[in-house]
Motif scaffolding. Structure first.
Motif, PDB file in Angstrom:
ATOM      1  N   TYR A 251      16.598  31.385  44.080  1.00  0.00           N
ATOM      2  CA  TYR A 251      16.000  31.102  45.381  1.00  0.00           C
ATOM      3  C   TYR A 251      16.890  31.582  46.521  1.00  0.00           C
ATOM      4  O   TYR A 251      18.113  31.660  46.378  1.00  0.00           O
ATOM      5  CB  TYR A 251      15.777  29.597  45.541  1.00  0.00           C
TER       6      TYR A 251
ATOM      7  N   LEU B  12       5.625  30.969  55.327  1.00  0.00           N
ATOM      8  CA  LEU B  12       5.275  31.291  53.949  1.00  0.00           C
ATOM      9  C   LEU B  12       4.077  30.452  53.540  1.00  0.00           C
ATOM     10  O   LEU B  12       4.114  29.227  53.628  1.00  0.00           O
ATOM     11  CB  LEU B  12       6.448  30.999  53.013  1.00  0.00           C
TER      12      LEU B  12
ATOM     13  N   ASP C 283       2.120  29.545  50.319  1.00  0.00           N
ATOM     14  CA  ASP C 283       2.346  29.544  48.881  1.00  0.00           C
ATOM     15  C   ASP C 283       1.161  28.869  48.207  1.00  0.00           C
ATOM     16  O   ASP C 283       0.853  27.717  48.505  1.00  0.00           O
ATOM     17  CB  ASP C 283       3.642  28.778  48.594  1.00  0.00           C
TER      18      ASP C 283
ATOM     19  N   SER D  96       5.024  34.819  43.178  1.00  0.00           N
ATOM     20  CA  SER D  96       6.197  33.978  42.959  1.00  0.00           C
ATOM     21  C   SER D  96       6.605  33.976  41.490  1.00  0.00           C
ATOM     22  O   SER D  96       7.678  33.512  41.147  1.00  0.00           O
ATOM     23  CB  SER D  96       5.906  32.539  43.402  1.00  0.00           C
TER      24      SER D  96
ATOM     25  N   HIS E 126       2.072  34.427  47.203  1.00  0.00           N
ATOM     26  CA  HIS E 126       2.639  34.198  48.530  1.00  0.00           C
ATOM     27  C   HIS E 126       2.057  35.168  49.543  1.00  0.00           C
ATOM     28  O   HIS E 126       1.811  36.336  49.228  1.00  0.00           O
ATOM     29  CB  HIS E 126       4.152  34.445  48.522  1.00  0.00           C
TER      30      HIS E 126
ATOM     31  N   GLU F 155       3.391  22.904  59.942  1.00  0.00           N
ATOM     32  CA  GLU F 155       2.822  21.890  59.044  1.00  0.00           C
ATOM     33  C   GLU F 155       1.315  21.761  59.235  1.00  0.00           C
ATOM     34  O   GLU F 155       0.563  21.638  58.265  1.00  0.00           O
ATOM     35  CB  GLU F 155       3.473  20.522  59.292  1.00  0.00           C
TER      36      GLU F 155
ATOM     37  N   ASP G 115       0.575  24.949  49.009  1.00  0.00           N
ATOM     38  CA  ASP G 115       1.736  24.058  49.084  1.00  0.00           C
ATOM     39  C   ASP G 115       1.971  23.718  50.551  1.00  0.00           C
ATOM     40  O   ASP G 115       2.376  24.575  51.333  1.00  0.00           O
ATOM     41  CB  ASP G 115       2.961  24.731  48.479  1.00  0.00           C
TER      42      ASP G 115
ATOM     43  N   MET H 284       5.883  23.626  52.870  1.00  0.00           N
ATOM     44  CA  MET H 284       6.647  24.850  53.130  1.00  0.00           C
ATOM     45  C   MET H 284       7.033  25.043  54.596  1.00  0.00           C
ATOM     46  O   MET H 284       7.455  26.125  54.979  1.00  0.00           O
ATOM     47  CB  MET H 284       5.834  26.068  52.666  1.00  0.00           C
TER      48      MET H 284
ATOM     49  N   ARG I 204      13.538  26.179  54.366  1.00  0.00           N
ATOM     50  CA  ARG I 204      12.704  26.405  53.184  1.00  0.00           C
ATOM     51  C   ARG I 204      13.286  27.533  52.341  1.00  0.00           C
ATOM     52  O   ARG I 204      13.695  28.560  52.851  1.00  0.00           O
ATOM     53  CB  ARG I 204      11.276  26.763  53.626  1.00  0.00           C
TER      54      ARG I 204
ATOM     55  N   THR J 221      12.680  30.162  48.945  1.00  0.00           N
ATOM     56  CA  THR J 221      11.631  30.803  48.161  1.00  0.00           C
ATOM     57  C   THR J 221      12.287  31.639  47.078  1.00  0.00           C
ATOM     58  O   THR J 221      13.493  31.857  47.094  1.00  0.00           O
ATOM     59  CB  THR J 221      10.700  31.651  49.040  1.00  0.00           C
TER      60      THR J 221
END
Length: 180
Positions: free
Chosen positions: A11, A39, A41, A84, A89, A107, A125, A128, A133, A135
């Motif tokens: 990551y 991002l 995801d 991923s 992504h 958010e 998700d 994120m 964060r 990835t």
């Protein structure tokens, strides 16, 4: 491709950070100096600690394509498209401060996308949005669980980079957050 067989994945932190503010647990939100990425995801619904099957990965691909089409229709520029290893992504370039208002905005966008595009087989998700964060490091293998013919370990990889890679405007972000 890099493979670290004993690691589940490798990551990286997506946003720039001040090394002098790194604590004992790694990069935290307070160390991030600016937001450069949002991002999105999408992961397939599957048993915990398993690699995705081809069918499960297909479910995530279908959802991510729907999201990309939707965001493009709302004035977002073309993203970086990536796998991923087990999901999909979309990375959109942004250039925003690392503050509470931006965290809440991101958010809200992720929550809206989840409420609108989640299916019984694939989910956005919503966790994120924090500045620190992490990835997958694209180009490395992902070992979420035991490798089997049905559930293979896969390469995390960038599939497509928009040319030119444009910054997503604050106005475009606000248009999506206003929909919730």
């Amino acid at each position: 491709a890099l493979d670290f067989p004993k690691a589940r994945a490798v990551y990286v932190v997506m946003n720039p950070f001040d090394e002098s503010k790194i604590g004992n647990v790694g990069v935290e939100d307070v160390a991030v100096t600016r937001r450069h990425w949002i991002l999105i995801d999408v992961d397939p619904v599957r048993p915990k600690d398993t690699n995705s099957t081809d069918v499960e990965l297909g479910h995530a691909t279908t959802v991510i394509e729907r999201i990309k089409t939707f965001l493009t229709s709302h004035g977002w520029p073309a993203p970086i498209e990536a796998l991923s290893g087990n999901g999909c992504h979309l990375l959109y370039r942004i250039d925003l401060p690392n503050d509470e208002d931006i965290r809440i905005l991101l958010e809200t966008i992720l929550r809206y996308l989840a409420e609108t595009f989640n299916t019984p087989h694939a989910r956005v998700d919503t966790g994120m949005a924090n500045a620190s964060r992490i990835t997958k490091l694209y180009g490395t293998m992902t070992h979420k669980g035991p490798e089997t013919p049905e559930r293979p370990a896969r390469l995390s990889e960038i599939k497509k980079v928009a040319e030119p890679l444009e910054i997503t405007s604050l106005d475009a972000l606000l248009r999506i957050s206003a929909l919730i």
